[in-house]
Scaffold this active site. Structure first.
Site, PDB file in Angstrom:
ATOM      1  N   ARG A   1       0.815  -1.231   0.000  1.00 50.10           N
ATOM      2  CA  ARG A   1       0.000   0.000   0.000  1.00 50.10           C
ATOM      3  C   ARG A   1       0.841   1.270   0.000  1.00 50.10           C
ATOM      4  O   ARG A   1       0.369   2.335   0.385  1.00 50.10           O
ATOM      5  CB  ARG A   1      -0.973   0.029   1.189  1.00 50.10           C
ATOM      6  CG  ARG A   1      -1.934  -1.120   1.167  1.00 50.10           C
ATOM      7  CD  ARG A   1      -3.154  -0.850   2.023  1.00 50.10           C
ATOM      8  NE  ARG A   1      -4.087  -1.945   1.862  1.00 50.10           N
ATOM      9  CZ  ARG A   1      -3.964  -3.126   2.483  1.00 50.10           C
ATOM     10  NH1 ARG A   1      -2.975  -3.318   3.318  1.00 50.10           N
ATOM     11  NH2 ARG A   1      -4.830  -4.074   2.251  1.00 50.10           N
TER      12      ARG A   1
ATOM     13  N   LYS B   1       3.630  11.798 -11.482  1.00 48.76           N
ATOM     14  CA  LYS B   1       2.846  10.836 -12.266  1.00 48.76           C
ATOM     15  C   LYS B   1       3.617   9.535 -12.379  1.00 48.76           C
ATOM     16  O   LYS B   1       4.802   9.546 -12.705  1.00 48.76           O
ATOM     17  CB  LYS B   1       2.605  11.374 -13.674  1.00 48.76           C
ATOM     18  CG  LYS B   1       1.494  12.389 -13.778  1.00 48.76           C
ATOM     19  CD  LYS B   1       1.212  12.640 -15.246  1.00 48.76           C
ATOM     20  CE  LYS B   1       0.169  13.724 -15.441  1.00 48.76           C
ATOM     21  NZ  LYS B   1      -0.042  13.996 -16.878  1.00 48.76           N
TER      22      LYS B   1
ATOM     23  N   GLU C   1      11.297  19.103 -24.900  1.00 50.93           N
ATOM     24  CA  GLU C   1      10.460  19.497 -23.764  1.00 50.93           C
ATOM     25  C   GLU C   1      11.023  20.762 -23.100  1.00 50.93           C
ATOM     26  O   GLU C   1      10.271  21.585 -22.570  1.00 50.93           O
ATOM     27  CB  GLU C   1      10.343  18.370 -22.725  1.00 50.93           C
ATOM     28  CG  GLU C   1       9.736  17.066 -23.241  1.00 50.93           C
ATOM     29  CD  GLU C   1       8.197  17.032 -23.275  1.00 50.93           C
ATOM     30  OE1 GLU C   1       7.541  18.006 -22.846  1.00 50.93           O
ATOM     31  OE2 GLU C   1       7.663  16.013 -23.760  1.00 50.93           O
TER      32      GLU C   1
ATOM     33  N   LYS D   1       8.400  23.555 -14.572  1.00 50.25           N
ATOM     34  CA  LYS D   1       7.452  22.464 -14.349  1.00 50.25           C
ATOM     35  C   LYS D   1       6.998  22.410 -12.890  1.00 50.25           C
ATOM     36  O   LYS D   1       5.827  22.202 -12.603  1.00 50.25           O
ATOM     37  CB  LYS D   1       8.036  21.112 -14.768  1.00 50.25           C
ATOM     38  CG  LYS D   1       7.034  19.990 -14.499  1.00 50.25           C
ATOM     39  CD  LYS D   1       6.987  18.893 -15.497  1.00 50.25           C
ATOM     40  CE  LYS D   1       5.794  17.973 -15.207  1.00 50.25           C
ATOM     41  NZ  LYS D   1       5.934  16.664 -15.822  1.00 50.25           N
TER      42      LYS D   1
ATOM     43  N   GLU E   1      -3.796  17.844 -12.408  1.00 45.56           N
ATOM     44  CA  GLU E   1      -4.158  18.139 -13.788  1.00 45.56           C
ATOM     45  C   GLU E   1      -5.623  18.510 -13.989  1.00 45.56           C
ATOM     46  O   GLU E   1      -6.336  17.887 -14.763  1.00 45.56           O
ATOM     47  CB  GLU E   1      -3.801  16.942 -14.690  1.00 45.56           C
ATOM     48  CG  GLU E   1      -3.810  17.290 -16.169  1.00 45.56           C
ATOM     49  CD  GLU E   1      -2.912  16.368 -16.987  1.00 45.56           C
ATOM     50  OE1 GLU E   1      -3.200  15.178 -17.019  1.00 45.56           O
ATOM     51  OE2 GLU E   1      -1.960  16.875 -17.584  1.00 45.56           O
TER      52      GLU E   1
ATOM     53  N   ARG F   1      -2.220  22.932 -15.186  1.00 48.19           N
ATOM     54  CA  ARG F   1      -1.262  21.912 -15.605  1.00 48.19           C
ATOM     55  C   ARG F   1      -1.409  21.541 -17.081  1.00 48.19           C
ATOM     56  O   ARG F   1      -0.469  21.085 -17.717  1.00 48.19           O
ATOM     57  CB  ARG F   1      -1.410  20.668 -14.722  1.00 48.19           C
ATOM     58  CG  ARG F   1      -0.291  19.668 -14.895  1.00 48.19           C
ATOM     59  CD  ARG F   1      -0.257  18.677 -13.734  1.00 48.19           C
ATOM     60  NE  ARG F   1       0.752  17.664 -13.966  1.00 48.19           N
ATOM     61  CZ  ARG F   1       1.258  16.898 -13.010  1.00 48.19           C
ATOM     62  NH1 ARG F   1       0.874  17.028 -11.768  1.00 48.19           N
ATOM     63  NH2 ARG F   1       2.158  15.990 -13.289  1.00 48.19           N
TER      64      ARG F   1
ATOM     65  N   ASN G   1       0.604  20.588 -22.007  1.00 47.62           N
ATOM     66  CA  ASN G   1       0.258  19.811 -23.199  1.00 47.62           C
ATOM     67  C   ASN G   1       0.557  20.546 -24.497  1.00 47.62           C
ATOM     68  O   ASN G   1       0.257  20.026 -25.579  1.00 47.62           O
ATOM     69  CB  ASN G   1      -1.227  19.435 -23.174  1.00 47.62           C
ATOM     70  CG  ASN G   1      -1.514  18.418 -22.092  1.00 47.62           C
ATOM     71  OD1 ASN G   1      -0.669  17.588 -21.783  1.00 47.62           O
ATOM     72  ND2 ASN G   1      -2.685  18.503 -21.496  1.00 47.62           N
TER      73      ASN G   1
ATOM     74  N   HIS H   1       1.616  18.732 -27.607  1.00 44.72           N
ATOM     75  CA  HIS H   1       1.332  17.320 -27.372  1.00 44.72           C
ATOM     76  C   HIS H   1       0.069  16.813 -28.065  1.00 44.72           C
ATOM     77  O   HIS H   1      -0.058  15.608 -28.272  1.00 44.72           O
ATOM     78  CB  HIS H   1       1.257  17.027 -25.874  1.00 44.72           C
ATOM     79  CG  HIS H   1       2.612  16.952 -25.222  1.00 44.72           C
ATOM     80  ND1 HIS H   1       3.482  18.025 -25.180  1.00 44.72           N
ATOM     81  CD2 HIS H   1       3.269  15.927 -24.617  1.00 44.72           C
ATOM     82  CE1 HIS H   1       4.589  17.659 -24.555  1.00 44.72           C
ATOM     83  NE2 HIS H   1       4.486  16.386 -24.210  1.00 44.72           N
TER      84      HIS H   1
ATOM     85  N   HIS I   1       1.006  13.739 -30.037  1.00 47.85           N
ATOM     86  CA  HIS I   1       0.431  12.405 -29.806  1.00 47.85           C
ATOM     87  C   HIS I   1      -0.179  11.829 -31.076  1.00 47.85           C
ATOM     88  O   HIS I   1      -0.103  10.620 -31.310  1.00 47.85           O
ATOM     89  CB  HIS I   1      -0.624  12.451 -28.700  1.00 47.85           C
ATOM     90  CG  HIS I   1      -0.021  12.499 -27.322  1.00 47.85           C
ATOM     91  ND1 HIS I   1      -0.628  13.134 -26.268  1.00 47.85           N
ATOM     92  CD2 HIS I   1       1.141  11.995 -26.845  1.00 47.85           C
ATOM     93  CE1 HIS I   1       0.151  13.019 -25.193  1.00 47.85           C
ATOM     94  NE2 HIS I   1       1.223  12.335 -25.514  1.00 47.85           N
TER      95      HIS I   1
ATOM     96  N   HIS J   1       9.215  10.392 -28.505  1.00 43.40           N
ATOM     97  CA  HIS J   1       8.183  11.301 -28.006  1.00 43.40           C
ATOM     98  C   HIS J   1       8.552  12.784 -28.191  1.00 43.40           C
ATOM     99  O   HIS J   1       7.784  13.563 -28.739  1.00 43.40           O
ATOM    100  CB  HIS J   1       7.917  10.995 -26.531  1.00 43.40           C
ATOM    101  CG  HIS J   1       7.041  11.998 -25.852  1.00 43.40           C
ATOM    102  ND1 HIS J   1       5.684  12.053 -26.073  1.00 43.40           N
ATOM    103  CD2 HIS J   1       7.333  13.006 -24.984  1.00 43.40           C
ATOM    104  CE1 HIS J   1       5.180  13.056 -25.357  1.00 43.40           C
ATOM    105  NE2 HIS J   1       6.153  13.638 -24.686  1.00 43.40           N
TER     106      HIS J   1
END
Ligand code: ADP
Ligand code: ZN
Length: 366
Positions: free
Chosen positions: A120, A142, A184, A226, A236, A240, A244, A247, A251, A263
């Site tokens: 946990r 994340k 980035e 960031k 998000e 936030r 993107n 992106h 994507h 990426h």
């Protein structure tokens, strides 16, 4: 050593400096009370730095064990997580012990996810070794793995106790991986920091000399940007989403190539397309697209899909790219919200209703 605070719950610090790798065990001992360490890393990074880190822990009187997995995105799945967890159970790792995530974005995602669910949740620290992981994935908490149905479909928000960024790791990183992270970095200049954007422009190819001062400055400014964003929007919901930028189209490019293009490079071309869209949709107050293109060219990053290594030979369809944009997580009630640039360093959100201009812009970046 530079220190940045990330004001999430709980708060933590990011340390940036040349050679700080060697002082990780002593630093951890002086701050945290813990038993053993589980170094989770991939097969490449194990050979480059993992065995050395284990020795450093042992010299400092800390028991350490390495749990590795085969390098590459295809390891980012539940089987890897379960297998690592079972190895940790058989070595009797418990809640007093600590996970050290050593490697690029893949190792960070897997180790963070595992740490967040093992018994946990047990504490973890991050030691990112790629530029992309240092400036992006190691900041913000994340974690996650892919499912056969799609990327990052299982995951958690879980903050590390501390992040150690050693600029020396980048000396062994292949050029393509450096470029992947640099895209980035450019993004932070575009969305938040005009002065940093022009710093990068002046820097140009000199970046690839990897001088200590340059790396520290580039990483520090990126992580600061960031950290500022995620400190204000941990999960998000609003702000936030400015991260993107580049992106949505990025994507769509990755999807067209079944994720076989890097990426960051897809994002570089995505930023060109989205900067151009800022002009066609009339939100740009200056010539943002040419400025973004010029900077990317100075840094030897792609500005068109055909510049991306691995993207040659496939005939692209604007229609299917628009279709994949509409399948994105960011679509809400049938409307696609994208991040556009008002100026370099200033963004706005824009709800796309007319996709004709989008297809036109996509044709320009093929
Ligand atoms: P990313 O950080 O780009 O999301 P990965 O975690 O897959 O993705 O890392 C990219 C590749 O670079 C992997 O093959 C990994 O083993 C390798 N790698 C990571 N760090 C270093 C480094 N400092 N030097 C050389 N190779 C590295
Ligand atoms: Zn990204």
């Amino acid at each position: 050593v530079k220190v940045l605070k990330v004001k999430t719950k709980p708060e933590y610090e990011i340390l940036i400096g040349k050679g700080i790798f060697k002082s990780i065990p002593e630093d951890m001992k002086s701050r945290f009370d813990f038993g053993k360490v589980a170094i989770i890393t991939d097969s490449n990074v194990r050979n480059l730095y993992g065995d050395e880190l284990k020795k450093l822990f042992e010299k400092a009187g800390v028991k350490a064990e390495i749990f590795d997995f085969p390098a590459g995105e295809q390891s980012k799945n539940t089987d890897t997580v379960v297998s690592l967890a079972r190895r940790m159970v058989s070595s009797r790792f418990d809640r007093k012990d600590i996970v050290v995530a050593l490697g690029g974005g893949v190792a960070g995602d897997i180790a963070g996810f595992l740490a967040s669910i093992y018994l946990r949740g047990i504490p973890f620290v991050q030691v990112p070794t790629t530029l992309l992981a240092q400036v992006d994935s190691s900041v913000g908490g994340k974690t996650g793995v892919d499912l056969p149905e799609g990327k990052n479909l299982l995951g958690t928000f879980y903050q590390p106790l501390r992040v150690y960024i050693d600029t020396d790791f980048l000396k062994t990183l292949p050029l393509l991986e450096l470029k992947n992270g640099l895209a980035e970095v450019v993004k932070y200049g575009c969305i938040l920091r005009r002065t940093f954007f022009y710093y990068l422009k002046r820097l140009g190819k000199k970046f690839y000399e990897l001088s200590e001062d340059v790396l520290t400055e580039v990483i520090f400014q990126s992580v600061k940007a960031k950290a500022w964003v995620v400190s204000r929007d941990e999960k998000e919901s609003g702000l936030r989403r400015i991260l993107n930028f580049g992106h949505t189209v990025g994507h769509a490019i990755e999807t067209e190539f079944d994720y076989r293009v890097p990426h960051g490079l897809a994002v570089a071309v995505g930023m060109v397309a989205e900067a151009r869209l800022s002009e066609t949709f009339g939100v740009a107050e200056e010539k943002v697209a040419d400025r973004v293109i010029n900077l990317l060219k100075e840094l030897e990053l792609p500005t068109k899909i055909s510049d991306i290594p691995g993207a040659k030979g496939k005939k692209l369809s604007e229609d299917s790219m628009v279709q994949s944009m509409l399948k994105d997580k960011k679509v809400w009630k049938g409307k696609l919200t994208i991040v556009l640039l008002k100026k370099i360093g200033k963004t706005c959100f824009y709800e796309v209703e007319d996709f004709v201009p989008v297809k036109e812009v996509l044709k320009e970046v093929v």
